[in-house]
Write a protein that holds these residues in place. Structure first.
Motif, short mmCIF file in Angstrom:
data_model
loop_
_atom_site.label_atom_id
_atom_site.label_comp_id
_atom_site.label_asym_id
_atom_site.label_seq_id
_atom_site.Cartn_x
_atom_site.Cartn_y
_atom_site.Cartn_z
N LYS A 1 0.80 -1.33 -0.08
CA LYS A 1 0.10 -0.01 -0.04
C LYS A 1 0.70 1.29 0.09
N GLU A 2 2.13 1.08 0.10
CA GLU A 2 2.86 2.10 0.25
C GLU A 2 3.51 2.78 -0.91
N CYS A 3 3.40 3.93 -1.35
CA CYS A 3 3.62 4.59 -2.70
C CYS A 3 4.98 4.97 -2.36
N ASN B 1 17.23 10.00 2.57
CA ASN B 1 16.78 8.75 2.81
C ASN B 1 15.38 8.39 2.59
N GLY B 2 14.94 7.24 1.75
CA GLY B 2 13.70 6.92 1.55
C GLY B 2 13.06 7.81 0.60
N ALA B 3 13.54 8.84 0.05
CA ALA B 3 12.83 9.83 -1.02
C ALA B 3 12.23 8.90 -2.23
N GLY B 4 12.67 7.79 -2.55
CA GLY B 4 12.29 7.03 -3.76
C GLY B 4 13.38 7.08 -4.92
N LYS B 5 14.55 7.50 -4.67
CA LYS B 5 15.71 7.38 -5.72
C LYS B 5 16.10 6.04 -6.20
N THR B 6 16.27 4.98 -5.40
CA THR B 6 16.67 3.82 -5.80
C THR B 6 15.64 3.23 -6.45
N THR B 7 14.16 3.41 -6.03
CA THR B 7 13.15 2.87 -6.57
C THR B 7 13.20 3.34 -8.12
N THR B 8 13.05 4.72 -8.29
CA THR B 8 13.04 5.16 -9.58
C THR B 8 14.24 4.77 -10.54
N1 LIG Z 1 11.60 -3.81 -1.64
C1 LIG Z 1 10.94 -2.94 -0.92
N2 LIG Z 1 9.72 -3.35 -0.30
C2 LIG Z 1 8.80 -2.47 0.45
N3 LIG Z 1 9.16 -1.26 0.67
C3 LIG Z 1 10.43 -0.73 -0.05
C4 LIG Z 1 11.21 -1.67 -0.75
N4 LIG Z 1 12.30 -0.55 -1.47
C5 LIG Z 1 12.39 0.46 -0.97
N5 LIG Z 1 10.96 0.42 -0.05
C6 LIG Z 1 10.48 1.88 0.53
O1 LIG Z 1 10.18 2.75 -0.52
C7 LIG Z 1 10.49 4.07 -0.25
C8 LIG Z 1 11.81 4.65 -1.11
O2 LIG Z 1 12.71 3.79 -0.87
P1 LIG Z 1 14.12 3.97 -1.93
O3 LIG Z 1 15.07 2.94 -1.56
O4 LIG Z 1 13.53 4.17 -3.10
O5 LIG Z 1 14.85 5.33 -1.21
P2 LIG Z 1 15.91 6.08 -1.79
O6 LIG Z 1 15.73 7.59 -1.93
O7 LIG Z 1 16.81 5.53 -2.65
O8 LIG Z 1 16.70 6.07 -0.10
P3 LIG Z 1 18.30 6.00 0.29
O9 LIG Z 1 18.99 7.44 0.11
O10 LIG Z 1 18.10 5.64 1.81
O11 LIG Z 1 18.92 5.15 -0.53
C9 LIG Z 1 11.06 3.71 1.40
O12 LIG Z 1 10.09 4.18 1.96
C10 LIG Z 1 11.49 2.46 1.30
O13 LIG Z 1 11.14 1.94 2.71
#
Ligand SMILES: Nc1ncnc2c1ncn2[C@@H]1O[C@H](COP(=O)(O)OP(=O)(O)OP(=O)(O)O)[C@@H](O)[C@H]1O
Ligand SMILES: [Mg+2]
Length: 312
Positions: free
Chosen positions: A15-17, A38-45
């Motif tokens: 449910k988490e965006c 941290n947690g902004a969504g960079k790695t996901t992007t």
């Molecule tokens: N595999 C996963 N399953 C569930 N939640 C996830 C997963 N990967 C990331 N998240 C959540 O998605 C959100 C974005 O995470 P992400 O890793 O993209 O951030 P980030 O900007 O890369 O952070 P960082 O600077 O810590 O690397 C966070 O709230 C994280 O907890």
């Protein structure tokens, strides 16, 4: 021409965006910075753009190909440097590069010349026969970058490549990326260090809680927040109040504060008006001891947009 174009790119984990309908484009030959805490969504992007995970919604076009329907074509054109280092500690740097090169389908003379070239680029040729486990964190990162460059990508995607590295490797990495870019490589760089993004990137997207909250060049972002440059003159003799009037006639001046032996001028154009203000002071017989221009940085911008600091 755009090398990257995202279209309402979105990722939910349950449910988490994590990434919320983001839109940005990267022009050919540009270094694009994705800055966020941290947690902004960079790695996901970047994982979606690298075709490692599938978006929940939206799409992105990379080098003309959709990450949804043409992921193989995308993968052939990009180099990825992940946040976590993917190297075998018991192999040498060169062996790691050969391994990865073979994974990409290179062999023989071509593979050898690619490995030589990327070792040259990250300045680790003289250490190529050392085991990775003997490398410093920064050197491992540089080999990680070398892996990303093996397939001569059109776009290099790096996820926080300077976290935990020694200052020398950090400088080496930033300079290497600048050089690669001046030879035409398009780069997507994520970081939570605003100094790096300010130094490297032509266009910057600031990300927080899955959303892009500001996008533009450094100057555009500064103007966006309305933060002004502050020029501070320290003087040898006292400054009289009536000088305020003369300085305020300069069009770009917004505010003047006068103290006994210092003068502060607030403006959006610090560097531009500096000579004019200096001349007025000189003509009035005021001798300047030192001058400092404080330009607003991305930290200030982030704070004003989110109410928190980048490193919180
Ligand atoms: N595999 C996963 N399953 C569930 N939640 C996830 C997963 N990967 C990331 N998240 C959540 O998605 C959100 C974005 O995470 P992400 O890793 O993209 O951030 P980030 O900007 O890369 O952070 P960082 O600077 O810590 O690397 C966070 O709230 C994280 O907890
Ligand atoms: Mg990350």
């Amino acid at each position: 021409m755009n090398v990257v174009e995202t279209k309402n790119l979105t990722k939910f984990y349950g449910k988490e965006c994590a990434v919320d309908k983001i839109n940005f484009s990267i022009k050919k030959g540009e270094i694009f910075g994705l800055l966020g805490p941290n947690g902004a969504g960079k790695t996901t992007t970047v994982s979606m753009l690298s075709c490692l995970i599938k978006p929940t919604d939206g799409d992105a076009i990379i080098c003309g190909y959709s990450i949804l329907s043409k992921s193989l074509d995308v993968k052939k054109r990009i180099g990825v440097v992940p946040q976590d280092i993917a190297l075998y500690p018991t192999l040498t740097a060169k062996e790691n590069l050969i391994f990865w090169g073979q994974m990409y389908g290179f062999y023989g003379k071509d593979l050898k010349s690619r490995v030589d070239k990327v070792l040259e680029i990250v300045s680790l040729k003289d250490r190529q026969n050392d085991l990775i486990k003997k490398y410093s964190g920064g050197m491992k990162r540089r080999i990680n970058i070398a892996v990303g460059l093996l397939a001569s990508p059109e776009l290099l995607i790096l996820d926080e490549p300077t976290v935990g590295v020694d200052p020398q490797s950090r400088i080496n990495i930033l300079e290497t990326l600048k050089n690669l870019n001046s030879n035409g490589l398009t780069i997507l760089y994520t970081s939570h260090y605003m100094e790096e993004v300010e130094f490297l990137c032509k266009t910057i997207a600031i990300m927080d809680l899955g959303k892009i909250i500001a996008l533009g060049s450094l100057n555009e972002l500064r103007i966006l927040v309305g933060e002004k440059d502050k020029i501070i003159f320290s003087t040898i003799n006292d400054i009289k109040e009536d000088i305020k009037y003369k300085i305020s006639k300069i069009q770009e001046v917004d505010k003047i504060n006068i103290f006994e032996k210092s003068l502060e001028v607030l403006t959006l154009q610090g560097r531009k008006i500096l000579p004019e203000v200096t001349k007025i002071l000189w003509d009035e017989g005021i001798r300047v001891k030192s001058v400092e221009i404080k330009e607003p940085d991305l930290e200030t911008l982030f704070l004003s947009l989110t109410g928190k600091t980048l490193r919180e």
